[in-house]
Write a protein that holds these residues in place. Structure first.
Motif, PDB file in Angstrom:
ATOM      1  N   GLY A  77     -31.982  39.292 -23.139  1.00  0.00           N
ATOM      2  CA  GLY A  77     -31.410  40.415 -22.403  1.00  0.00           C
ATOM      3  C   GLY A  77     -31.673  40.317 -20.916  1.00  0.00           C
ATOM      4  N   ALA A  78     -32.926  40.040 -20.530  1.00  0.00           N
ATOM      5  CA  ALA A  78     -33.265  39.960 -19.110  1.00  0.00           C
ATOM      6  C   ALA A  78     -32.545  38.792 -18.440  1.00  0.00           C
ATOM      7  CB  ALA A  78     -34.780  39.814 -18.948  1.00  0.00           C
ATOM      8  N   THR A  79     -32.444  37.660 -19.135  1.00  0.00           N
ATOM      9  CA  THR A  79     -31.787  36.483 -18.552  1.00  0.00           C
ATOM     10  C   THR A  79     -30.344  36.788 -18.185  1.00  0.00           C
ATOM     11  OG1 THR A  79     -33.209  34.944 -19.767  1.00  0.00           O
ATOM     12  CG2 THR A  79     -31.082  34.104 -19.001  1.00  0.00           C
ATOM     13  N   PHE A  80     -29.620  37.460 -19.080  1.00  0.00           N
ATOM     14  CA  PHE A  80     -28.196  37.681 -18.815  1.00  0.00           C
ATOM     15  C   PHE A  80     -27.946  38.924 -17.968  1.00  0.00           C
ATOM     16  CE2 PHE A  80     -28.041  34.432 -21.961  1.00  0.00           C
ATOM     17  CZ  PHE A  80     -26.946  33.682 -21.582  1.00  0.00           C
ATOM     18  N   VAL A  81     -28.875  39.862 -17.931  1.00  0.00           N
ATOM     19  CA  VAL A  81     -28.802  40.924 -16.923  1.00  0.00           C
ATOM     20  C   VAL A  81     -28.917  40.312 -15.531  1.00  0.00           C
ATOM     21  CG1 VAL A  81     -30.139  42.814 -15.908  1.00  0.00           C
ATOM     22  CG2 VAL A  81     -29.529  42.894 -18.316  1.00  0.00           C
ATOM     23  N   LEU A  82     -29.854  39.373 -15.367  1.00  0.00           N
ATOM     24  CA  LEU A  82     -30.019  38.712 -14.067  1.00  0.00           C
ATOM     25  C   LEU A  82     -28.803  37.866 -13.709  1.00  0.00           C
ATOM     26  CD1 LEU A  82     -33.746  37.681 -14.549  1.00  0.00           C
ATOM     27  CD2 LEU A  82     -32.896  39.304 -12.843  1.00  0.00           C
ATOM     28  N   LEU A  83     -28.274  37.127 -14.689  1.00  0.00           N
ATOM     29  CA  LEU A  83     -27.122  36.272 -14.415  1.00  0.00           C
ATOM     30  C   LEU A  83     -25.922  37.092 -13.973  1.00  0.00           C
ATOM     31  CD1 LEU A  83     -25.606  33.564 -14.447  1.00  0.00           C
ATOM     32  CD2 LEU A  83     -25.209  33.915 -16.896  1.00  0.00           C
ATOM     33  N   TYR A  84     -25.584  38.110 -14.760  1.00  0.00           N
ATOM     34  CA  TYR A  84     -24.377  38.878 -14.466  1.00  0.00           C
ATOM     35  C   TYR A  84     -24.610  39.935 -13.391  1.00  0.00           C
ATOM     36  CZ  TYR A  84     -21.492  36.658 -17.937  1.00  0.00           C
ATOM     37  OH  TYR A  84     -20.753  35.726 -18.618  1.00  0.00           O
ATOM     38  N   GLY A  85     -25.833  40.423 -13.244  1.00  0.00           N
ATOM     39  CA  GLY A  85     -26.109  41.424 -12.227  1.00  0.00           C
ATOM     40  C   GLY A  85     -26.290  40.843 -10.841  1.00  0.00           C
ATOM     41  N   LEU A  86     -26.918  39.662 -10.765  1.00  0.00           N
ATOM     42  CA  LEU A  86     -27.186  39.051  -9.465  1.00  0.00           C
ATOM     43  C   LEU A  86     -26.164  37.968  -9.125  1.00  0.00           C
ATOM     44  CD1 LEU A  86     -29.892  40.540 -10.004  1.00  0.00           C
ATOM     45  CD2 LEU A  86     -31.054  38.623  -8.926  1.00  0.00           C
ATOM     46  N   VAL A  87     -26.080  36.935  -9.964  1.00  0.00           N
ATOM     47  CA  VAL A  87     -25.284  35.755  -9.609  1.00  0.00           C
ATOM     48  C   VAL A  87     -23.789  36.038  -9.685  1.00  0.00           C
ATOM     49  CG1 VAL A  87     -24.807  33.352 -10.198  1.00  0.00           C
ATOM     50  CG2 VAL A  87     -27.134  34.237 -10.376  1.00  0.00           C
ATOM     51  N   ILE A  88     -23.341  36.673 -10.766  1.00  0.00           N
ATOM     52  CA  ILE A  88     -21.909  36.893 -10.952  1.00  0.00           C
ATOM     53  C   ILE A  88     -21.394  38.051 -10.111  1.00  0.00           C
ATOM     54  CG2 ILE A  88     -20.096  37.391 -12.637  1.00  0.00           C
ATOM     55  CD1 ILE A  88     -21.390  34.651 -12.964  1.00  0.00           C
ATOM     56  N   ALA A  89     -22.127  39.188 -10.101  1.00  0.00           N
ATOM     57  CA  ALA A  89     -21.611  40.398  -9.465  1.00  0.00           C
ATOM     58  C   ALA A  89     -21.920  40.484  -7.974  1.00  0.00           C
ATOM     59  CB  ALA A  89     -22.151  41.634 -10.191  1.00  0.00           C
ATOM     60  N   PHE A  90     -23.166  40.146  -7.549  1.00  0.00           N
ATOM     61  CA  PHE A  90     -23.559  40.457  -6.170  1.00  0.00           C
ATOM     62  C   PHE A  90     -23.752  39.247  -5.273  1.00  0.00           C
ATOM     63  CE2 PHE A  90     -24.184  44.603  -7.945  1.00  0.00           C
ATOM     64  CZ  PHE A  90     -23.846  45.442  -6.889  1.00  0.00           C
ATOM     65  N   LEU A  91     -24.006  38.067  -5.831  1.00  0.00           N
ATOM     66  CA  LEU A  91     -24.099  36.898  -4.954  1.00  0.00           C
ATOM     67  C   LEU A  91     -22.788  36.648  -4.214  1.00  0.00           C
ATOM     68  CD1 LEU A  91     -25.724  34.526  -3.862  1.00  0.00           C
ATOM     69  CD2 LEU A  91     -24.981  33.188  -5.862  1.00  0.00           C
ATOM     70  N   PRO A  92     -21.601  36.736  -4.858  1.00  0.00           N
ATOM     71  CA  PRO A  92     -20.362  36.554  -4.085  1.00  0.00           C
ATOM     72  C   PRO A  92     -20.227  37.555  -2.942  1.00  0.00           C
ATOM     73  CG  PRO A  92     -19.907  36.410  -6.429  1.00  0.00           C
ATOM     74  CD  PRO A  92     -21.310  36.892  -6.302  1.00  0.00           C
ATOM     75  N   LEU A 119     -38.689  30.763 -11.829  1.00  0.00           N
ATOM     76  CA  LEU A 119     -37.563  30.233 -11.050  1.00  0.00           C
ATOM     77  C   LEU A 119     -36.558  31.334 -10.725  1.00  0.00           C
ATOM     78  CD1 LEU A 119     -37.004  26.820 -12.883  1.00  0.00           C
ATOM     79  CD2 LEU A 119     -37.826  27.151 -10.543  1.00  0.00           C
ATOM     80  N   PHE A 120     -36.300  32.240 -11.684  1.00  0.00           N
ATOM     81  CA  PHE A 120     -35.424  33.385 -11.399  1.00  0.00           C
ATOM     82  C   PHE A 120     -36.004  34.229 -10.266  1.00  0.00           C
ATOM     83  CE2 PHE A 120     -33.984  33.542 -16.127  1.00  0.00           C
ATOM     84  CZ  PHE A 120     -33.072  32.526 -15.890  1.00  0.00           C
ATOM     85  N   SER A 121     -37.324  34.451 -10.306  1.00  0.00           N
ATOM     86  CA  SER A 121     -37.962  35.263  -9.270  1.00  0.00           C
ATOM     87  C   SER A 121     -37.849  34.591  -7.905  1.00  0.00           C
ATOM     88  CB  SER A 121     -39.436  35.493  -9.641  1.00  0.00           C
ATOM     89  OG  SER A 121     -40.025  36.449  -8.790  1.00  0.00           O
ATOM     90  N   ALA A 122     -37.995  33.258  -7.895  1.00  0.00           N
ATOM     91  CA  ALA A 122     -37.828  32.531  -6.629  1.00  0.00           C
ATOM     92  C   ALA A 122     -36.419  32.716  -6.083  1.00  0.00           C
ATOM     93  CB  ALA A 122     -38.135  31.050  -6.852  1.00  0.00           C
ATOM     94  N   PHE A 123     -35.418  32.686  -6.976  1.00  0.00           N
ATOM     95  CA  PHE A 123     -34.037  32.934  -6.548  1.00  0.00           C
ATOM     96  C   PHE A 123     -33.917  34.307  -5.895  1.00  0.00           C
ATOM     97  CE2 PHE A 123     -30.140  35.212  -7.722  1.00  0.00           C
ATOM     98  CZ  PHE A 123     -29.178  34.447  -7.063  1.00  0.00           C
ATOM     99  N   GLY A 124     -34.482  35.349  -6.526  1.00  0.00           N
ATOM    100  CA  GLY A 124     -34.367  36.703  -5.995  1.00  0.00           C
ATOM    101  C   GLY A 124     -35.036  36.872  -4.653  1.00  0.00           C
ATOM    102  N   VAL A 125     -36.189  36.213  -4.461  1.00  0.00           N
ATOM    103  CA  VAL A 125     -36.911  36.325  -3.199  1.00  0.00           C
ATOM    104  C   VAL A 125     -36.244  35.526  -2.090  1.00  0.00           C
ATOM    105  CG1 VAL A 125     -39.084  35.750  -2.038  1.00  0.00           C
ATOM    106  CG2 VAL A 125     -39.128  36.833  -4.297  1.00  0.00           C
TER     107      VAL A 125
END
Length: 398
Positions: free
Chosen positions: A226-241, A292-298
């Motif tokens: 759950g956390a992995t795909f919340v991060l993928l779709y919440g950060l990378v897919i939705a807000f990184l663009p 590694l996910f945390s490093a991406f966020g920071v």
């Protein structure tokens, strides 16, 4: 006593197995349903005269059936056999997917995508179930790591292929699912998948499945998914663009290239997962993935230019290469074969639910703390999950 085969020899032996290649074929179909048509979505605005929210319905119609059907199909795969569910699913996916290319009415297109989604609902769980049935121990984690690499390859290849086909006509990418028809024939005739020695009665099966799913270990593993795909779709897919467009005025092709670079990190780490798991407990690898996910966020809000953002995105991809196949291997180990289809399907349901929640949670974080706050919130969630998985490793002793 002979020594255990090296991870390199184990990988070569696995890649000589026709059954594994058939499972890889199913995996390659899994990502086709969204990745291949994503480049077409802007064209649908013009073709069908849609508003801004219209093209997104093409994705929602495809993913929605899985929310309801994935657990049911997992149970059927346990009761009837993997191929009895997998082959019809591939046929439905192929026929209704290709029919989308013939639709010239948007309502009909959505209806066909919904039916294609019925066929796709079981694929993402059953491919992993089949691999988990075929192998055990180090071979299983190696095979699942290779499978994650195939998934990453699909997410890289399909957008480019779909975009190239759409250059000639918007409908052409929708015909790609027809490739699932020969795959269904090959799976039906060629897949040799072990079956449980005995199948318990339905009531006994349901009670045992609930007991397994209610354990703290299973709940922790579902939380990892759950956390992995919340991060993928919440950060990378939705807000990184959005961040790349607002901060660096990045054009769409550049945004796509940055996001696609995550697949390189995924492929690199997942392809070496068998080697890593031979030296490091799997739960520790999950904790490393969340680091590694945390490093991406920071790091992402701190990048000084567009090209620099590839570095944290590679970190995120590497985390995916550790967490996704890692949690699949641990769930397969937790569930006996006669319940494994249901377990993998439940994990697939958690995945789809998280895909839906991720953008909503990202939007809430954006409203509270702004664009940078979205990524820092993701870093905090990732750090908390790293601690959780480290505790899981300590409790299990693995």
């Amino acid at each position: 006593m002979p020594s255990a085969p090296s991870p390199g020899r184990a990988s070569r032996r696995l890649l000589a197995d026709r059954n594994l290649w058939l499972a890889f074929g199913v995996t390659f179909m899994v990502v086709m349903g969204v990745s291949s048509v994503a480049p077409v979505l802007p064209d649908l605005l013009r073709v069908f005269g849609l508003g801004p929210a219209g093209p997104g319905l093409v994705i929602t119609a495809f993913t929605l059936p899985g929310v309801f059907l994935t657990p049911v199909l997992g149970v059927l795969a346990d009761r009837l056999g993997r191929k009895a569910v997998l082959v019809p699913s591939l046929v439905v996916f192929a026929l209704f997917g290709a029919a989308c290319g013939l639709a010239r009415d948007f309502s009909l297109l959505l209806a066909l995508r919904l039916l294609q989604g019925v066929g796709a609902a079981a694929l993402g769980a059953l491919n992993v179930t089949v691999i988990s049935d075929l192998y055990a121990g180090r071979e299983r984690i190696t095979a699942l790591g290779l499978n994650a690499g195939v998934l990453a390859l699909g997410t890289t290849v399909y957008p480019a292929l779909g975009g190239a086909l759409a250059h000639f006509h918007w409908s052409l990418p929708f015909f790609l699912p027809a490739l699932a028809l020969p795959l269904a024939l090959a799976v039906g005739l060629g897949l040799r998948c072990p079956a449980p020695a005995e199948r318990p009665r339905l009531g006994q099966y349901v009670r045992a499945a609930f007991r397994l799913a209610a354990t703290g270990r299973a709940a922790g593993l579902f939380a990892v998914t759950g956390a992995t795909f919340v991060l993928l779709y919440g950060l990378v897919i939705a807000f990184l663009p959005l961040l790349l467009a607002q901060r660096f005025a990045a054009p769409p092709w550049a945004i796509g290239a940055v996001i696609a670079s995550a697949s390189l990190g995924t492929g690199l780490f997942s392809s070496q997962l068998g080697r890593l798991a031979a030296r490091v407990p799997q739960a520790v690898l999950l904790a490393a993935g969340f680091c590694l996910f945390s490093a991406f966020g920071v790091l992402t809000p701190l990048m000084p230019g567009l090209a620099w953002t590839v570095l944290p995105v590679l970190c995120f991809g590497g985390g995916m290469g550790l967490t996704v196949p890692g949690v699949q291997a641990l769930l397969a180990e937790h569930a006996p074969m006669e319940h494994r289809g249901a377990f993998m399907a439940l994990n697939g349901w958690v995945l789809r639910l998280s895909q839906t929640l991720g953008p909503l949670l990202g939007a809430a974080a954006h409203a509270a703390w702004g664009m940078d706050g979205v990524f820092y919130a993701g870093a905090v969630l990732s750090a908390a999950m790293a601690v959780l998985t480290a505790l899981l490793a300590a409790r299990s002793g693995r």
